[in-house]
Scaffold this motif. Structure first.
Motif, PDB file in Angstrom:
ATOM      1  N   HIS A 108       2.843   1.956  -3.166  1.00 32.32           N
ATOM      2  CA  HIS A 108       2.007   2.511  -4.230  1.00 32.32           C
ATOM      3  C   HIS A 108       1.753   4.002  -3.999  1.00 32.32           C
ATOM      4  O   HIS A 108       1.802   4.808  -4.938  1.00 32.32           O
ATOM      5  N   ASP A 145       2.322  -3.439 -10.160  1.00 36.07           N
ATOM      6  CA  ASP A 145       1.847  -4.782  -9.815  1.00 36.07           C
ATOM      7  C   ASP A 145       2.200  -5.806 -10.897  1.00 36.07           C
ATOM      8  O   ASP A 145       1.819  -6.976 -10.776  1.00 36.07           O
ATOM      9  N   PHE A 151       0.809  -1.217   0.000  1.00 39.91           N
ATOM     10  CA  PHE A 151       0.000   0.000   0.000  1.00 39.91           C
ATOM     11  C   PHE A 151       0.843   1.268   0.000  1.00 39.91           C
ATOM     12  O   PHE A 151       0.686   2.139  -0.862  1.00 39.91           O
ATOM     13  N   SER A 191      -8.007 -10.879  -5.154  1.00 37.33           N
ATOM     14  CA  SER A 191      -7.670  -9.531  -4.687  1.00 37.33           C
ATOM     15  C   SER A 191      -7.318  -8.565  -5.808  1.00 37.33           C
ATOM     16  O   SER A 191      -7.285  -7.359  -5.603  1.00 37.33           O
ATOM     17  N   ARG A 192      -7.044  -9.082  -6.991  1.00 33.07           N
ATOM     18  CA  ARG A 192      -6.732  -8.219  -8.132  1.00 33.07           C
ATOM     19  C   ARG A 192      -7.727  -8.524  -9.244  1.00 33.07           C
ATOM     20  O   ARG A 192      -7.537  -9.454 -10.023  1.00 33.07           O
ATOM     21  N   HIS A 230      -0.237   2.051 -10.639  1.00 26.51           N
ATOM     22  CA  HIS A 230      -0.499   0.922  -9.746  1.00 26.51           C
ATOM     23  C   HIS A 230      -0.423  -0.395 -10.521  1.00 26.51           C
ATOM     24  O   HIS A 230       0.210  -1.360 -10.071  1.00 26.51           O
ATOM     25  N   ASP A 236      -6.468  -1.247  -5.062  1.00 24.85           N
ATOM     26  CA  ASP A 236      -6.478  -2.113  -3.881  1.00 24.85           C
ATOM     27  C   ASP A 236      -7.630  -1.766  -2.944  1.00 24.85           C
ATOM     28  O   ASP A 236      -8.237  -2.656  -2.330  1.00 24.85           O
ATOM     29  N   HIS A 272      -7.996  -3.595 -11.386  1.00 23.30           N
ATOM     30  CA  HIS A 272      -6.646  -3.893 -11.860  1.00 23.30           C
ATOM     31  C   HIS A 272      -6.653  -4.199 -13.357  1.00 23.30           C
ATOM     32  O   HIS A 272      -5.643  -4.658 -13.899  1.00 23.30           O
ATOM     33  N   LYS A 292      -9.842  -5.322  -3.208  1.00 25.59           N
ATOM     34  CA  LYS A 292      -9.663  -6.255  -2.096  1.00 25.59           C
ATOM     35  C   LYS A 292     -10.964  -6.479  -1.321  1.00 25.59           C
ATOM     36  O   LYS A 292     -11.360  -7.633  -1.106  1.00 25.59           O
TER      37      LYS A 292
END
Length: 206
Positions: A6, A99, A3, A56-57, A95, A38, A61, A42
């Motif tokens: 980012h 990732d 976190f 979670s992505r 982001h 996120d 994303h 999430k």
């Protein structure tokens, strides 16, 4: 990437744009965009849609959401002269790059490469919290954020105008508040559309 890492990247991008446009709002919106995927994905994938996704992505994303923010940003810039959505789009893009989303093409190019693969995450938030607190780099990034914000606050305080009425500052504040409201409504709309329209449709197809 975690976190605070980012957010540091988002702040750096925002300060670079600030040097170009001299608009403090770009820093805020870049920082928001840098952590928005996120913040949305999430809870959405691991709580709201846990029974069907448990990932979670997911949506924020993907390039589709980035493209929607970019299109909206161009519209808002053209008709309302606000760079809020464009800066958020930049943050989202950074982001996704950090990732390494190209390593997960089914998620980055969703829905063009088929549905998401269901994952299993036991005690995900607890494990993430432990990982965040035990990561030395996250503490370094948190310290960097505090130093950046403190330095920016001192700089802006020293440069504050002596005369209170400032039409330019008032316009910037208005754009900040309206931009924050617009982004919040847009994110809420997209999230509700995903939960109640798109995801049930996908589940039926699968």
């Amino acid at each position: 990437m975690m976190f605070f890492a980012h957010m540091v990247i988002g702040l750096i991008a925002g300060f670079i744009l600030y040097e170009v446009y001299h608009d403090q709002n770009v820093i805020i919106f870049c920082a928001i965009g840098s952590v928005l995927p996120d913040i949305v994905d999430k809870p959405l994938g691991l709580i709201v849609l846990k029974s069907v996704l448990d990932a979670s992505r997911i949506y924020f994303h993907s390039l589709v959401i980035l493209f929607l923010f970019l299109l909206t940003g161009l519209f808002v810039w053209r008709y309302y002269h606000s760079n809020s959505f464009l800066c958020v789009a930049l943050g989202i893009f950074l982001h996704q790059i950090l990732d390494f989303m190209w390593n997960s093409p089914d998620r980055w190019f969703y829905p063009f490469l088929g549905p998401y693969q269901v994952e299993e995450h036991d005690n995900y938030f607890f494990r993430v919290l432990v990982s965040e607190l035990s990561s030395p780099t996250e503490w370094v990034f948190l310290l960097a954020i505090l130093v950046i914000l403190l330095g920016a606050g001192i700089s802006w305080y020293q440069k504050r105008p002596v005369i209170v009425p400032d039409p330019l500052r008032e316009r910037q504040q208005h754009r900040l508040y309206s931009g924050l409201l617009g982004v919040a409504i847009f994110v809420l709309f997209l999230s509700l559309a995903i939960i109640f329209l798109w995801q049930p449709y996908q589940t039926v197809l699968i």
